[in-house]
Design a protein around this motif. Structure first.
Motif, mmCIF file in Angstrom:
data_model
loop_
_atom_site.group_PDB
_atom_site.id
_atom_site.type_symbol
_atom_site.label_atom_id
_atom_site.label_comp_id
_atom_site.label_asym_id
_atom_site.label_seq_id
_atom_site.Cartn_x
_atom_site.Cartn_y
_atom_site.Cartn_z
ATOM 1 N N TYR A 45 -0.492 4.969 -19.836
ATOM 2 C CA TYR A 45 -1.776 5.188 -20.333
ATOM 3 C C TYR A 45 -2.128 5.145 -21.781
ATOM 4 O O TYR A 45 -2.553 4.324 -22.568
ATOM 5 C CB TYR A 45 -2.705 6.413 -19.746
ATOM 6 N N SER A 49 -3.680 2.717 -24.543
ATOM 7 C CA SER A 49 -5.091 3.205 -25.023
ATOM 8 C C SER A 49 -5.074 3.473 -26.503
ATOM 9 O O SER A 49 -6.008 3.528 -27.121
ATOM 10 C CB SER A 49 -5.725 4.176 -24.144
ATOM 11 N N VAL A 71 -13.734 0.473 -26.649
ATOM 12 C CA VAL A 71 -12.501 1.412 -26.305
ATOM 13 C C VAL A 71 -13.469 2.682 -25.575
ATOM 14 O O VAL A 71 -12.754 3.264 -24.655
ATOM 15 C CB VAL A 71 -11.645 1.965 -27.545
ATOM 16 N N SER A 75 -12.504 3.823 -22.119
ATOM 17 C CA SER A 75 -12.024 5.159 -21.605
ATOM 18 C C SER A 75 -13.084 6.092 -20.947
ATOM 19 O O SER A 75 -12.453 6.804 -20.146
ATOM 20 C CB SER A 75 -11.677 5.832 -22.987
ATOM 21 N N SER A 351 -8.764 8.144 -30.996
ATOM 22 C CA SER A 351 -8.572 6.821 -30.648
ATOM 23 C C SER A 351 -9.490 5.736 -31.076
ATOM 24 O O SER A 351 -9.152 4.700 -30.968
ATOM 25 C CB SER A 351 -8.229 6.713 -28.994
#
Length: 572
Positions: A45, A49, A71, A75, A351
């Motif tokens: 993952y 990601s 994203v 997510s 992220s």
């Protein structure tokens, strides 16, 4: 060992459906296979990601704000789909088969993602040296997003079940095993971060320096290993029986309450309807004691003249106290659950904006030519977790136990509150760093530089602080939602806790949209332009810090008002 002590007393069975033998199944014998599965799944993952925002920006040719929102939305979906997996696990499939089937879907999604990044005709077309100036066609983008959302579906059956399934390996009715369960949650989160450590270091470097095909292909192999690891422990697992549709039971309480809205609840709660047996009428669940909160729903358990108890009971007219308390337990969790959304928004910046911020800084390692991928800085979040988990388990808990007298040192609610408090300082650190960075840009006119002469390692504190906050908040949340869930709804409540991450991602996406719309008026570049040297993401970090303070105040209020569940009787 007495015959009564041979088998577990929490209703678990082995892989053949027989009562689980304590010596042959469960505890730490079974956990390595579960932890190995989780470690590899998290490696897969985070392996895709962590750097996904740069893949969208550089390969799919998306703008910074669009890539960040995509994203966040993906997510977020990864943390919404667990509601599907949890419902199936609690109601029909059980946790073992839910993890198994959804893991296979996950592997299919990972394989398709790898193909979309490496096979001609499926991967984006790039021109120039180093695969620059990439443009993806509508079909190529569609294949990429199909793969990603297959992965989101696959993770929906794994996330809500693995932690609960690991906790199921410890018998609640055995004092020694129950005490070990608390340590399991710490080491479960530790295994997650071992996978994340490899992903944010090795895999991110491979994606940036070798290619996205290899960068996505290795996580696909890791996910296949996760499936093998999980199936390898089949004979050792203890399995809780699915208890039937939890949504149906909740709906029955609501309908029965509405039908009896004019009925008066008796002062003597022993007059409320409950089965006479020591076991609950709900498979895989203990009876729950009556509580005085949310008394309106007690109407569903009031015996009216029309209720023919001697014959078959109509559950849409009359519900047991335990069934009513199931609904109350979920409703009591909701205020605590809601306060996790802001924390998840802060966590999600690692992220997105943290990566974009790092991209504008000097990514060289010392004076060497080696460049550090901006997404790799999340390794310091992982190292922080790996550092703090054993410190918490071996040092903080024993010390806190001496002062509080609580067997776990801190209550789950206290632990979560400390995590919320610590997370505020991560946003403060990120905002101060960006303030200093922008001052350097303005002073030396670095606006057009891709990387200003300021080391990316100045980001380390904000990552390290989030890692510390995770150990307190996320692990406390995992344990809290498992312990406070009705026995037959533990996967659902684990999924419910995960949806805070989803809503946090969606809130982040919403805040970016609102901020972009407001801050780009009158031709202004806004807070989050493509060239962050013209922007002000420090304002965005200050906004999240302020929201975190307000959220902490709200949490302190709702946690002081929370009533813990009380389970009685035996499992059916």
């Amino acid at each position: 060992m007495a015959e009564d002590d041979v088998y577990t007393k929490d209703g678990t069975v082995d892989y053949r459906g027989n009562p689980a033998n304590k010596k042959k199944t469960g505890t730490w014998k079974a956990c390595p296979f579960i932890l190995g599965n989780e470690c590899c799944e998290r490696l897969a993952y985070y392996g895709m990601s962590t750097n996904l925002v740069l893949y969208f920006k550089e390969r799919l040719h998306q703008h910074s704000a669009v890539a960040s929102k995509n994203v966040s939305n993906w997510s977020g979906t990864c943390y919404i789909t667990p509601l599907i997996g949890a419902f199936l696990a609690d109601s029909y499939l059980g946790r073992y088969w839910t993890i198994a089937w959804f893991s296979i879907i996950y592997v299919i999604g990972m394989t398709l993602l790898t193909l979309s990044a490496s096979v001609s005709g499926m991967k984006p077309t790039c021109h120039g040296h180093g695969e620059e100036n990439c443009h993806a066609t509508t079909l190529e983008s569609a294949v990429c997003f199909l793969a990603l959302y297959l992965i989101a579906l696959g993770t929906g059956g794994i996330k809500p079940c693995v932690s609960s399934y690991g906790a199921d390996q410890f018998d609640d009715a055995d004092a020694v095993e129950k005490e070990r369960k608390s340590s399991f949650f710490n080491w479960f989160y530790f295994s997650i971060n071992i996978g994340a450590l490899i992903a944010s270091s090795l895999l991110v470097w491979i994606q940036d320096n070798v290619g996205w095909g290899w960068g996505f292909g290795i996580p696909a192999v890791a996910m296949a290993i996760a499936v093998v690891s999980f199936f390898s422990g089949t004979r050792l697992y203890r399995n809780q029986k699915p208890g039937g549709s939890s949504l149906t039971r909740i709906s029955q309480v609501v309908v029965a309450t509405i039908r009896k809205c004019h009925v008066k609840v008796p002062e003597d709660k022993s007059l409320l309807y409950e089965t006479s047996e020591t076991e609950s009428a709900i498979k895989g669940s203990r009876k729950l004691d009556h509580t005085n909160e949310l008394r309106f729903f007690d109407k569903a358990a009031v015996l009216a003249q029309s209720d023919k108890v001697k014959e078959s009971v109509n559950p849409w007219r009359l519900c047991t106290v335990t069934q009513v308390e199931e609904l109350k337990s979920i409703l009591r969790l909701l205020p605590i659950w809601a306060t996790g959304i802001i924390f998840a928004t802060v966590y999600g910046q690692m992220s997105t904006l943290f990566v974009l911020q790092g991209q504008t800084m000097d990514t060289h390692f010392g004076k060497s030519s080696f460049k550090i991928p901006p997404a790799s800085l999340s390794i310091f979040d992982t190292l922080s977790v790996i550092f703090w988990v054993p410190v918490y388990d071996r040092i903080i808990v024993p010390i806190a136990r001496k002062f509080t007298g609580h067997k776990n040192g801190l209550t789950q609610l206290q632990r979560m509150g400390i995590g919320l408090f610590i997370s505020i300082f991560s946003m403060v650190a990120a905002a101060i760093l960006e303030l200093i960075r922008l001052k350097m840009v303005r002073r030396h006119n670095y606006y057009q530089l891709e990387e200003i002469p300021m080391s990316i390692f100045w980001q380390v504190p904000q990552y390290f602080i989030i890692g510390c906050a995770e150990v307190f908040y996320f692990i406390g949340q995992l344990e809290f939602f498992y312990e406070q869930a009705p026995d037959a709804m533990r996967s659902f409540c684990s999924a419910l806790s995960l949806t805070t991450v989803a809503l946090g991602q969606y809130l982040s996406s919403l805040l970016v949209t609102i901020v972009t719309k407001i801050s780009t008026k009158n031709g202004s570049p806004g807070w989050i332009p493509d060239n962050l040297n013209y922007g002000h993401i420090d304002y965005f970090f200050w906004l999240l810090a302020a929201l975190s303070v307000l959220n902490l105040i709200a949490y302190l209020i709702v946690s002081m008002l929370y009533t813990y569940k009380r389970a009685v009787g035996t499992l059916r």
